[in-house]
Design a protein around this motif. Sequence first.
Motif, short mmCIF file in Angstrom:
data_model
loop_
_atom_site.label_atom_id
_atom_site.label_comp_id
_atom_site.label_asym_id
_atom_site.label_seq_id
_atom_site.Cartn_x
_atom_site.Cartn_y
_atom_site.Cartn_z
N ALA A 1 10.73 10.03 -1.30
CA ALA A 1 9.92 9.04 -1.38
C ALA A 1 9.47 8.57 -0.05
CB ALA A 1 10.69 7.67 -1.90
N ILE A 2 9.95 8.82 1.05
CA ILE A 2 9.76 8.22 2.42
C ILE A 2 8.48 9.30 2.86
CG2 ILE A 2 10.18 7.69 4.61
CD1 ILE A 2 12.70 6.68 3.58
N THR A 3 8.88 10.55 2.70
CA THR A 3 7.83 11.61 3.13
C THR A 3 6.75 11.98 2.10
OG1 THR A 3 9.29 13.34 1.93
CG2 THR A 3 9.58 12.67 4.37
N SER A 4 6.66 11.35 1.06
CA SER A 4 5.59 11.38 0.23
C SER A 4 5.30 10.25 -0.48
CB SER A 4 5.95 12.40 -0.88
OG SER A 4 6.63 11.96 -1.92
N SER A 5 4.28 10.16 -1.45
CA SER A 5 4.02 8.68 -2.21
C SER A 5 4.69 8.60 -3.44
CB SER A 5 2.28 8.74 -2.44
OG SER A 5 2.02 9.88 -3.12
N THR A 6 5.77 9.53 -3.67
CA THR A 6 6.46 9.36 -5.01
C THR A 6 7.24 7.84 -5.04
OG1 THR A 6 8.51 10.62 -4.13
CG2 THR A 6 6.75 11.78 -5.18
N PRO A 7 7.38 7.46 -6.00
CA PRO A 7 8.28 6.21 -6.22
C PRO A 7 9.61 6.53 -5.73
CG PRO A 7 7.46 6.70 -8.24
CD PRO A 7 6.80 7.69 -7.65
N PRO A 8 10.38 5.57 -5.18
CA PRO A 8 11.69 5.82 -5.11
C PRO A 8 12.62 5.57 -6.29
CG PRO A 8 10.85 3.52 -4.34
CD PRO A 8 9.89 4.21 -4.79
N SER A 9 13.58 6.48 -6.29
CA SER A 9 14.62 6.63 -7.64
C SER A 9 15.45 5.27 -7.55
CB SER A 9 15.46 7.97 -7.29
OG SER A 9 16.23 7.85 -6.26
N ASN A 10 16.39 5.18 -8.69
CA ASN A 10 17.09 4.16 -8.78
C ASN A 10 18.07 4.07 -7.67
OD1 ASN A 10 15.69 2.88 -10.76
ND2 ASN A 10 16.89 3.71 -12.48
N ASN B 1 5.88 4.31 5.35
CA ASN B 1 6.34 4.78 4.10
C ASN B 1 7.85 4.28 3.84
OD1 ASN B 1 4.21 5.89 3.08
ND2 ASN B 1 4.96 7.97 3.23
N ALA B 2 8.70 4.12 4.83
CA ALA B 2 9.98 3.56 4.71
C ALA B 2 9.94 1.98 4.22
CB ALA B 2 10.83 3.66 6.09
N ARG B 3 8.92 1.50 4.89
CA ARG B 3 8.68 0.15 4.61
C ARG B 3 8.20 -0.07 3.30
NH1 ARG B 3 9.05 -3.32 9.20
NH2 ARG B 3 9.11 -2.23 11.18
N ARG B 4 7.38 0.88 2.74
CA ARG B 4 7.05 0.70 1.48
C ARG B 4 8.00 0.82 0.34
NH1 ARG B 4 6.22 4.75 -2.07
NH2 ARG B 4 6.32 6.15 -0.24
N VAL B 5 8.97 1.88 0.75
CA VAL B 5 10.06 2.20 -0.31
C VAL B 5 11.05 1.02 -0.31
CG1 VAL B 5 11.93 3.71 -0.42
CG2 VAL B 5 9.96 4.85 -0.05
N ALA B 6 11.14 0.39 0.63
CA ALA B 6 12.22 -0.76 0.76
C ALA B 6 11.60 -1.84 0.14
CB ALA B 6 12.46 -1.17 2.32
N THR C 1 9.53 -1.76 -2.12
CA THR C 1 9.24 -1.38 -3.65
C THR C 1 10.59 -1.58 -4.16
OG1 THR C 1 7.49 0.51 -3.28
CG2 THR C 1 8.79 0.70 -5.41
N CYS C 2 11.78 -1.18 -3.61
CA CYS C 2 13.16 -1.53 -4.07
C CYS C 2 13.49 -3.12 -4.18
CB CYS C 2 14.01 -0.68 -3.18
SG CYS C 2 13.83 1.10 -3.53
N GLY C 3 12.54 -3.81 -3.43
CA GLY C 3 12.91 -5.35 -3.50
C GLY C 3 13.96 -5.45 -2.27
N THR C 4 13.94 -4.76 -1.52
CA THR C 4 14.51 -4.92 -0.14
C THR C 4 13.94 -5.32 0.94
OG1 THR C 4 16.31 -3.57 -1.03
CG2 THR C 4 16.65 -4.09 1.39
N PRO C 5 13.61 -6.42 1.30
CA PRO C 5 12.64 -6.74 2.50
C PRO C 5 13.16 -5.91 3.86
CG PRO C 5 13.36 -8.97 1.32
CD PRO C 5 14.03 -7.84 0.91
N PHE C 6 12.20 -5.21 4.35
CA PHE C 6 12.49 -4.95 5.54
C PHE C 6 12.88 -5.88 6.95
CE2 PHE C 6 12.06 -1.62 9.27
CZ PHE C 6 12.67 -0.57 8.54
N PRO C 7 14.39 -5.55 7.42
CA PRO C 7 14.66 -6.81 8.49
C PRO C 7 13.71 -6.84 9.74
CG PRO C 7 15.93 -4.59 8.50
CD PRO C 7 14.88 -4.45 7.49
N ARG C 8 13.88 -8.06 10.16
CA ARG C 8 13.39 -8.33 11.51
C ARG C 8 14.52 -8.31 12.45
NH1 ARG C 8 8.89 -12.95 10.18
NH2 ARG C 8 7.73 -11.63 8.93
N CYS C 9 14.64 -7.46 13.29
CA CYS C 9 15.66 -7.26 14.35
C CYS C 9 15.32 -7.61 15.79
CB CYS C 9 16.17 -5.63 14.38
SG CYS C 9 16.27 -4.77 12.88
#
Length: 93
Positions: free
Chosen positions: A39-48, A78-83, A85-93
């Motif tokens: 999902a991160i290396t392509s545009s496929t949706p992330p799995s459950n 893409n990693a941010r998109r996947v996160a 899509t999964c409903g997990t906001p990307f953290p601010r560090c």
Amino acid sequence: MKGKWILVSCMLVLLVAVRVETTEAVTCKPIELSSCASAITSSTPPSNLCCSKIKEQKPCLCNYLKNPSLKKFVNTPNARRVAGTCGTPFPRC
């Protein structure tokens, strides 16, 4: 009346103590996110499985971002998109 408040306070303390005991610590293992690779290396949706692993590893993401070897994989659009899509906001560090 005072005894009733003491009883309620004791019950709340017990409930918090039980909740603390059942909370498990997250073991930070970047390999746990391998189910998200496609999902991160392509545009496929992330799995459950990917989404559950991102949610599980969320407390570790800031540490992954600090690691130069992992940052280049974790800190991508893409990693941010996947996160997201999964409903997990990307953290601010």
